[in-house]
Design a protein around this motif. Structure first.
Motif, short mmCIF file in Angstrom:
data_model
loop_
_atom_site.label_atom_id
_atom_site.label_comp_id
_atom_site.label_asym_id
_atom_site.label_seq_id
_atom_site.Cartn_x
_atom_site.Cartn_y
_atom_site.Cartn_z
N ARG A 33 0.83 -1.20 0.00
CA ARG A 33 0.00 0.00 0.00
C ARG A 33 0.88 1.26 0.00
NH1 ARG A 33 -2.80 -1.22 4.19
NH2 ARG A 33 -1.52 -0.07 5.67
N LEU A 56 -5.87 2.50 -2.86
CA LEU A 56 -5.05 1.95 -1.77
C LEU A 56 -5.82 0.90 -0.97
CD1 LEU A 56 -3.16 5.15 -0.63
CD2 LEU A 56 -2.38 3.34 -2.18
N SER A 60 -4.65 -3.05 -0.64
CA SER A 60 -4.65 -3.76 0.64
C SER A 60 -5.47 -5.04 0.56
CB SER A 60 -5.20 -2.87 1.75
OG SER A 60 -4.33 -1.80 2.01
#
Length: 150
Positions: A33, A56, A60
């Motif tokens: 990330r 992001l 993840s």
């Protein structure tokens, strides 16, 4: 008369494809990330704050899935970021042959909603996501989002 046609357009300074590998361990989730976030900043990709945040979260979720479900057969995963003039695409590749189909929520379960979340973020932003087999027998899960939400 020029027979060669128009000159190809020069890519924008932020366009390109970047790929890195990481071990399929929990520590790779925040590292991936942060690597994607830093890449977007370093390349000065003109991505909206909303899209960057969604991207992001997607990174993840995809890396977490690879760590949790593919590490036994795939000790290394690959993350790729491709940036075009008006879109950004992230993908996570592993060598595990299982192709997940969990794109619908099972409200009776507390987990297993990562791919549903990836799909919802992608659709909400006006993008797309999918899973594909790789030539080596593994899979790649990708999500492409416009740089600005529609």
């Amino acid at each position: 008369m020029d027979e060669t046609g128009p000159a190809p357009a020069q890519p924008l300074p932020y366009e390109g494809v970047w790929r890195f590998t990481a071990p399929a361990v929990d520590a790779s989730v925040p590292q991936a990330r942060h690597a994607v976030r830093d890449l977007l900043r370093r390349q000065r990709v003109p991505v909206s704050e909303e899209v960057a945040h969604g991207l992001l979260v997607i990174v993840s979720e995809l890396v977490t899935n690879a760590v949790r479900h593919a590490a036994v057969l795939s000790p290394v995963l690959a993350v790729e970021v491709a940036v075009g003039p008006v879109w950004v695409r992230v993908s996570v590749e592993d060598d595990h042959p299982y192709r997940p189909t969990a794109l619908e929520a099972d409200h009776g379960r507390t987990g297993g909603r990562g791919l549903l979340l990836v799909r919802e973020i992608s659709v909400e932003a006006g993008g797309a996501c999918d899973v594909a087999h790789t030539a080596s027998g593994g899979k790649v899960i990708w999500a492409a989002l416009p740089l600005s939400p529609h």
